[in-house]
Design a protein around this motif. Structure first.
Motif, PDB file in Angstrom:
ATOM      1  N   SER A 206       0.838  -1.217   0.000  1.00 34.55           N
ATOM      2  CA  SER A 206       0.000   0.000   0.000  1.00 34.55           C
ATOM      3  C   SER A 206       0.859   1.248   0.000  1.00 34.55           C
ATOM      4  O   SER A 206       0.469   2.278  -0.554  1.00 34.55           O
ATOM      5  N   ALA A 207       2.036   1.173   0.650  1.00 35.38           N
ATOM      6  CA  ALA A 207       2.900   2.354   0.766  1.00 35.38           C
ATOM      7  C   ALA A 207       3.704   2.598  -0.512  1.00 35.38           C
ATOM      8  O   ALA A 207       4.366   3.623  -0.648  1.00 35.38           O
ATOM      9  N   THR A 208       3.661   1.652  -1.450  1.00 36.47           N
ATOM     10  CA  THR A 208       4.435   1.759  -2.692  1.00 36.47           C
ATOM     11  C   THR A 208       3.633   2.540  -3.737  1.00 36.47           C
ATOM     12  O   THR A 208       2.439   2.270  -3.906  1.00 36.47           O
ATOM     13  N   PRO A 209       4.272   3.511  -4.432  1.00 38.52           N
ATOM     14  CA  PRO A 209       3.535   4.275  -5.448  1.00 38.52           C
ATOM     15  C   PRO A 209       2.974   3.356  -6.548  1.00 38.52           C
ATOM     16  O   PRO A 209       3.592   2.319  -6.848  1.00 38.52           O
ATOM     17  N   ALA A 210       1.856   3.772  -7.144  1.00 40.21           N
ATOM     18  CA  ALA A 210       1.167   2.916  -8.125  1.00 40.21           C
ATOM     19  C   ALA A 210       2.088   2.488  -9.268  1.00 40.21           C
ATOM     20  O   ALA A 210       2.081   1.323  -9.680  1.00 40.21           O
ATOM     21  N   TRP A 211       2.925   3.414  -9.776  1.00 34.72           N
ATOM     22  CA  TRP A 211       3.787   3.048 -10.925  1.00 34.72           C
ATOM     23  C   TRP A 211       4.790   1.968 -10.540  1.00 34.72           C
ATOM     24  O   TRP A 211       5.050   1.046 -11.298  1.00 34.72           O
ATOM     25  N   LEU A 212       5.313   2.075  -9.294  1.00 37.51           N
ATOM     26  CA  LEU A 212       6.294   1.093  -8.842  1.00 37.51           C
ATOM     27  C   LEU A 212       5.623  -0.250  -8.535  1.00 37.51           C
ATOM     28  O   LEU A 212       6.215  -1.315  -8.720  1.00 37.51           O
ATOM     29  N   ARG A 213       4.376  -0.180  -8.097  1.00 43.99           N
ATOM     30  CA  ARG A 213       3.627  -1.424  -7.894  1.00 43.99           C
ATOM     31  C   ARG A 213       3.440  -2.151  -9.219  1.00 43.99           C
ATOM     32  O   ARG A 213       3.580  -3.370  -9.288  1.00 43.99           O
ATOM     33  N   ARG A 214       3.152  -1.352 -10.287  1.00 47.52           N
ATOM     34  CA  ARG A 214       2.966  -1.976 -11.609  1.00 47.52           C
ATOM     35  C   ARG A 214       4.264  -2.631 -12.087  1.00 47.52           C
ATOM     36  O   ARG A 214       4.257  -3.739 -12.603  1.00 47.52           O
ATOM     37  N   VAL A 215       5.394  -1.916 -11.894  1.00 51.81           N
ATOM     38  CA  VAL A 215       6.696  -2.485 -12.277  1.00 51.81           C
ATOM     39  C   VAL A 215       6.954  -3.778 -11.491  1.00 51.81           C
ATOM     40  O   VAL A 215       7.376  -4.796 -12.041  1.00 51.81           O
ATOM     41  N   ASN A 216       6.664  -3.726 -10.205  1.00 54.94           N
ATOM     42  CA  ASN A 216       6.878  -4.895  -9.350  1.00 54.94           C
ATOM     43  C   ASN A 216       5.968  -6.066  -9.736  1.00 54.94           C
ATOM     44  O   ASN A 216       6.381  -7.225  -9.672  1.00 54.94           O
ATOM     45  N   ALA A 217       4.736  -5.738 -10.111  1.00 51.08           N
ATOM     46  CA  ALA A 217       3.793  -6.795 -10.505  1.00 51.08           C
ATOM     47  C   ALA A 217       4.297  -7.475 -11.779  1.00 51.08           C
ATOM     48  O   ALA A 217       4.258  -8.710 -11.906  1.00 51.08           O
ATOM     49  N   TRP A 218       4.820  -6.662 -12.704  1.00 47.66           N
ATOM     50  CA  TRP A 218       5.375  -7.225 -13.949  1.00 47.66           C
ATOM     51  C   TRP A 218       6.567  -8.129 -13.619  1.00 47.66           C
ATOM     52  O   TRP A 218       6.691  -9.236 -14.129  1.00 47.66           O
ATOM     53  N   LEU A 219       7.431  -7.624 -12.741  1.00 47.73           N
ATOM     54  CA  LEU A 219       8.615  -8.383 -12.324  1.00 47.73           C
ATOM     55  C   LEU A 219       8.221  -9.701 -11.638  1.00 47.73           C
ATOM     56  O   LEU A 219       8.802 -10.752 -11.880  1.00 47.73           O
ATOM     57  N   LEU A 220       7.210  -9.596 -10.777  1.00 49.94           N
ATOM     58  CA  LEU A 220       6.746 -10.781 -10.051  1.00 49.94           C
ATOM     59  C   LEU A 220       6.285 -11.862 -11.026  1.00 49.94           C
ATOM     60  O   LEU A 220       6.664 -13.028 -10.903  1.00 49.94           O
ATOM     61  N   GLU A 221       5.491 -11.457 -12.024  1.00 57.51           N
ATOM     62  CA  GLU A 221       4.984 -12.443 -12.980  1.00 57.51           C
ATOM     63  C   GLU A 221       6.148 -13.067 -13.751  1.00 57.51           C
ATOM     64  O   GLU A 221       6.207 -14.278 -13.939  1.00 57.51           O
TER      65      GLU A 221
ATOM     66  N   LEU B 156      -2.311  -6.892 -10.150  1.00 58.71           N
ATOM     67  CA  LEU B 156      -1.988  -8.314  -9.951  1.00 58.71           C
ATOM     68  C   LEU B 156      -3.026  -9.247 -10.577  1.00 58.71           C
ATOM     69  O   LEU B 156      -3.129 -10.414 -10.176  1.00 58.71           O
ATOM     70  N   THR B 157      -3.753  -8.753 -11.571  1.00 59.21           N
ATOM     71  CA  THR B 157      -4.798  -9.613 -12.165  1.00 59.21           C
ATOM     72  C   THR B 157      -4.214 -10.858 -12.834  1.00 59.21           C
ATOM     73  O   THR B 157      -4.922 -11.846 -13.002  1.00 59.21           O
ATOM     74  N   PHE B 158      -2.923 -10.813 -13.214  1.00 61.88           N
ATOM     75  CA  PHE B 158      -2.327 -12.012 -13.833  1.00 61.88           C
ATOM     76  C   PHE B 158      -2.447 -13.224 -12.914  1.00 61.88           C
ATOM     77  O   PHE B 158      -2.427 -14.373 -13.353  1.00 61.88           O
ATOM     78  N   MET B 159      -2.576 -12.948 -11.605  1.00 60.43           N
ATOM     79  CA  MET B 159      -2.692 -14.023 -10.623  1.00 60.43           C
ATOM     80  C   MET B 159      -3.923 -14.899 -10.926  1.00 60.43           C
ATOM     81  O   MET B 159      -3.924 -16.096 -10.630  1.00 60.43           O
ATOM     82  N   ASN B 160      -4.965 -14.280 -11.516  1.00 54.09           N
ATOM     83  CA  ASN B 160      -6.177 -15.049 -11.847  1.00 54.09           C
ATOM     84  C   ASN B 160      -5.880 -16.230 -12.754  1.00 54.09           C
ATOM     85  O   ASN B 160      -6.481 -17.292 -12.617  1.00 54.09           O
ATOM     86  N   THR B 161      -4.951 -16.026 -13.703  1.00 54.07           N
ATOM     87  CA  THR B 161      -4.636 -17.131 -14.609  1.00 54.07           C
ATOM     88  C   THR B 161      -3.431 -17.928 -14.119  1.00 54.07           C
ATOM     89  O   THR B 161      -3.282 -19.091 -14.454  1.00 54.07           O
ATOM     90  N   PHE B 162      -2.582 -17.267 -13.330  1.00 50.15           N
ATOM     91  CA  PHE B 162      -1.396 -17.982 -12.835  1.00 50.15           C
ATOM     92  C   PHE B 162      -1.776 -19.063 -11.818  1.00 50.15           C
ATOM     93  O   PHE B 162      -1.267 -20.179 -11.867  1.00 50.15           O
ATOM     94  N   LEU B 163      -2.657 -18.693 -10.907  1.00 52.18           N
ATOM     95  CA  LEU B 163      -3.112 -19.677  -9.918  1.00 52.18           C
ATOM     96  C   LEU B 163      -4.116 -20.610 -10.602  1.00 52.18           C
ATOM     97  O   LEU B 163      -4.988 -20.161 -11.338  1.00 52.18           O
ATOM     98  N   THR B 164      -3.941 -21.898 -10.371  1.00 56.29           N
ATOM     99  CA  THR B 164      -4.810 -22.857 -11.038  1.00 56.29           C
ATOM    100  C   THR B 164      -5.574 -23.654 -10.000  1.00 56.29           C
ATOM    101  O   THR B 164      -5.257 -23.593  -8.821  1.00 56.29           O
ATOM    102  N   ASP B 165      -6.533 -24.404 -10.450  1.00 54.34           N
ATOM    103  CA  ASP B 165      -7.189 -25.323  -9.541  1.00 54.34           C
ATOM    104  C   ASP B 165      -6.979 -26.735 -10.050  1.00 54.34           C
ATOM    105  O   ASP B 165      -7.005 -26.968 -11.239  1.00 54.34           O
ATOM    106  N   PRO B 166      -6.739 -27.670  -9.104  1.00 54.53           N
ATOM    107  CA  PRO B 166      -6.448 -29.029  -9.593  1.00 54.53           C
ATOM    108  C   PRO B 166      -7.703 -29.633 -10.246  1.00 54.53           C
ATOM    109  O   PRO B 166      -8.792 -29.224  -9.968  1.00 54.53           O
TER     110      PRO B 166
END
Ligand SMILES: [Fe+2]
Ligand SMILES: [Fe+2]
Length: 290
Positions: A194-209, A280-290
């Motif tokens: 929450s304390a991270t600026p929106a642009w840096l959150r987007r960069v981090n989300a891209w990096l995370l994926e 972090l919407t990529f998480m919707n497709t990254f996380l799967t269900d067995p």
């Protein structure tokens, strides 16, 4: 016959990790292996699994936790970070001790034998981790690693009768601490993300994926090393080698294997918290269900 079955059960070599947590188990080749060949692969992978846990605890998370122990905004959060570090050091010590018991020669000097991370990678990871304030993506990686550790620990419990009691014992102890770690990961993330600026959150989300898909999905580097070590130990498999390797390559298209890696049901906190953040919407497709 009853006595015979009993004897063969006792004689059955114990595993170091439940089979369903090992990539080769998901390939068609696995069914054509002898029991001895399977156990030998399983034990190598089980040792790698401990190395990986030590790597996560000591290099992915530790420097970041040390930063949090100094710079988190409340004494409460700082204390939580300090306790967290102490517990992870203790866990790494359990895993290290077990690895040394199994193979004193190989693990005498280094914790990493199968894991593909040399001194340079270890130093780089520590540097990145120390910059967690600009790289809060690492806290997501940590949360996901801990939710998976809990999921893996439960899997060990389901297979307790097949797994070496020494490996069961460390997993049982680890399992007891993980819910507390997940609780703390959430506390830190709720503050820092929450304390991270929106642009840096987007960069981090891209990096995370990117990190997740490149390093934490298919068995490309360390998982491959485990396979290579195992094949080296089994020259009798040379005629099957090509088939085994092509099955291994096909894991990237193996839906049963892929969907076993990050099931949403095993990462409920990650799934819930990520859904609050549009980057972090990529998480919707990254996380799967067995
Ligand atoms: Fe741990
Ligand atoms: Fe942990």
């Amino acid at each position: 016959l009853g006595a015979l079955v009993e004897v063969s059960f006792i004689m059955k070599a114990l595993l170091y990790v439940p089979e369903e947590l090992t990539p080769l188990f998901f390939t068609p080749s696995y069914t054509s292996l002898t029991n001895e060949q399977r156990v030998s692969y399983n034990r190598l992978h089980g040792m790698y699994f401990l190395e990986q846990t030590i790597f996560f605890e000591q290099f992915l998370g530790k420097q970041g936790l040390q930063w949090l122990a100094k710079h988190a905004p409340s004494a409460y959060l700082r204390r939580e970070a300090e306790e967290f570090i102490m517990e992870e050091d203790q866990h790494s010590a359990w895993f290290r001790e077990l690895l040394r018991e199994i193979d004193p020669h190989v693990y005498a000097k280094s914790d990493f034998h199968l894991l593909a991370a040399g001194d340079l990678q270890q130093a780089m990871m520590s540097k990145l981790s120390a910059n967690v304030s600009r790289l809060p993506a690492l806290l997501w990686l940590q949360l996901m690693a801990e939710e998976r550790a809990l999921h893996f620990g439960r899997c060990y419990l389901r297979h307790a009768d097949e797994v070496d009691p020494r490996f069961m014992a460390v997993q049982r102890k680890h399992l007891a601490d993980e819910p507390g770690h997940i609780r703390r990961d959430l506390l830190f993330l709720e503050w820092l993300w929450s304390a991270t600026p929106a642009w840096l959150r987007r960069v981090n989300a891209w990096l995370l994926e990117w990190l997740l898909r490149e390093f934490f999905l298919l068995p490309k580097r360390s998982g491959q090393r485990v396979l290579d070590h195992w094949l080296e130990r089994h020259p009798e498999l040379s005629s099957q080698r090509a088939v085994i390797l092509s099955d291994w390559k096909a894991l990237s298209q193996n839906t049963r294997f892929i969907s076993s890696l990050y099931p949403r049901s095993a990462l409920p906190k990650t799934s819930e918290l990520a859904s609050a953040w549009p980057e972090l919407t990529f998480m919707n497709t990254f996380l799967t269900d067995p």
